[in-house]
Design an enzyme around this catalytic site. Structure first.
Site, mmCIF file in Angstrom:
data_model
loop_
_atom_site.group_PDB
_atom_site.id
_atom_site.type_symbol
_atom_site.label_atom_id
_atom_site.label_comp_id
_atom_site.label_asym_id
_atom_site.label_seq_id
_atom_site.Cartn_x
_atom_site.Cartn_y
_atom_site.Cartn_z
ATOM 1 N N HIS A 1 -18.200 -27.629 15.265
ATOM 2 C CA HIS A 1 -18.088 -29.102 15.220
ATOM 3 C C HIS A 1 -17.347 -29.553 13.964
ATOM 4 O O HIS A 1 -17.597 -30.659 13.461
ATOM 5 C CB HIS A 1 -19.468 -29.772 15.246
ATOM 6 C CG HIS A 1 -20.300 -29.450 16.441
ATOM 7 N ND1 HIS A 1 -20.033 -29.936 17.696
ATOM 8 C CD2 HIS A 1 -21.426 -28.692 16.566
ATOM 9 C CE1 HIS A 1 -20.952 -29.496 18.547
ATOM 10 N NE2 HIS A 1 -21.799 -28.717 17.885
ATOM 11 N N GLY B 1 -27.718 -26.878 20.306
ATOM 12 C CA GLY B 1 -28.911 -27.649 19.988
ATOM 13 C C GLY B 1 -29.166 -27.543 18.501
ATOM 14 O O GLY B 1 -28.232 -27.636 17.703
ATOM 15 N N SER C 1 -21.982 -24.004 19.753
ATOM 16 C CA SER C 1 -22.663 -24.792 18.728
ATOM 17 C C SER C 1 -23.719 -23.922 18.043
ATOM 18 O O SER C 1 -23.376 -22.970 17.355
ATOM 19 C CB SER C 1 -23.262 -26.052 19.353
ATOM 20 O OG SER C 1 -23.750 -26.916 18.369
ATOM 21 N N ALA C 2 -25.007 -24.205 18.221
ATOM 22 C CA ALA C 2 -26.052 -23.378 17.608
ATOM 23 C C ALA C 2 -25.939 -21.927 18.046
ATOM 24 O O ALA C 2 -26.160 -20.997 17.264
ATOM 25 C CB ALA C 2 -27.438 -23.926 17.969
ATOM 26 N N GLU D 1 -13.833 -29.294 17.674
ATOM 27 C CA GLU D 1 -14.322 -29.460 19.029
ATOM 28 C C GLU D 1 -13.297 -28.939 20.035
ATOM 29 O O GLU D 1 -12.086 -29.103 19.856
ATOM 30 C CB GLU D 1 -14.607 -30.944 19.314
ATOM 31 C CG GLU D 1 -15.554 -31.603 18.321
ATOM 32 C CD GLU D 1 -16.988 -31.124 18.432
ATOM 33 O OE1 GLU D 1 -17.215 -29.890 18.388
ATOM 34 O OE2 GLU D 1 -17.878 -31.972 18.561
#
Length: 241
Positions: free
Chosen positions: A158, A88, A121-122, A193
């Protein structure tokens, strides 16, 4: 210590959250006899916390409870068998970890009790020393940069090195090179990714569902692509394979 640091939560066209890493995660869950996990979903701004927990329970086959239900978030971490930190917005997530008093409890759980940490991700960003190499916008006025520091190097999830037609701004490579120029003693691991770093004990492994490599950005050193973690051996206190 056991860390799964994933670049992203899903691959394009993939329905299942964390599906590309499912075999590695299930193997760890079975090996450690884990039956439940605590989800830290604070990075989610436009998604439902409980739905994210349900999605993870479906993938992992264990009970997953969002920490926002806990009367004491710190106590929830102290009792956790496994810690999941969702993707997020990294700025929101890191701010909430500090505001909720979770930095030290997570560090102690992972380092002292050997609780597995799975972040994408985050959730991958905040496992590093700081969130200075996130791609996200600082959506809150109050900004906290130091993060959990479980992994010793900065990570850029990413990561993409494609050149977009008509885009006149700096490329990701240029931005990461700028970071290293300003911070010449630091290095950045760029994860594409569908890839992850797995720390298990004193060993570090790399996996890519797309059979792609990662890059390491260092000031004054030519950036190269690698397919195993041997390139990280001089930089991290783990045995690289």
């Amino acid at each position: 210590m056991e860390l799964f640091l994933l670049s992203n939560g899903k691959l394009s066209g993939e329905a299942e959250l964390l599906g590309y890493a499912k075999s590695q995660l299930l193997a760890m869950i079975e090996r450690r006899k884990i039956t439940s996990a605590v989800l830290i979903p604070y990075a989610l701004i436009r998604s439902d916390y409980d739905q994210r927990a349900q999605d993870l329970a479906q993938t992992l086959g264990i009970k997953v409870t969002s920490i926002h239900h806990a009367e004491s978030p710190a106590e929830a971490i102290a009792q956790a068998e496994c810690i999941l930190i969702s993707g997020g917005n990294t700025w929101m997530l890191n701010q909430m970890l500090h505001e909720k008093g979770l930095i030290v409890p997570i560090q102690r759980a992972v380092r002292e009790r050997q609780v597995p940490y799975i972040g994408w991700s985050a959730g991958c960003n905040v496992a590093t020393p700081s969130i200075r190499t996130t791609n996200d916008m600082p959506v809150r006025n109050s900004v906290v940069l130091p993060a959990l520091g479980l992994f010793p190097l900065q990570i850029n999830p990413h990561y993409i090195d494609a050149h977009i037609s008509g885009h006149m701004g700096e490329t990701r490579d240029e931005r990461l090179a700028e970071f290293c120029a300003v911070n010449p003693s630091e290095s950045v691991v760029a994860l594409r990714e569908g890839s992850l770093l797995h720390v298990s004990g004193n060993e570090l492994h790399y996996f890519s569902a797309k059979q792609q490599g990662f890059k390491v950005f260092r000031h004054g050193v030519e950036t190269q692509e690698y397919h195993d973690t041997l390139a990280l051996r001089p930089l991290v206190p783990f045995t690289c394979h």
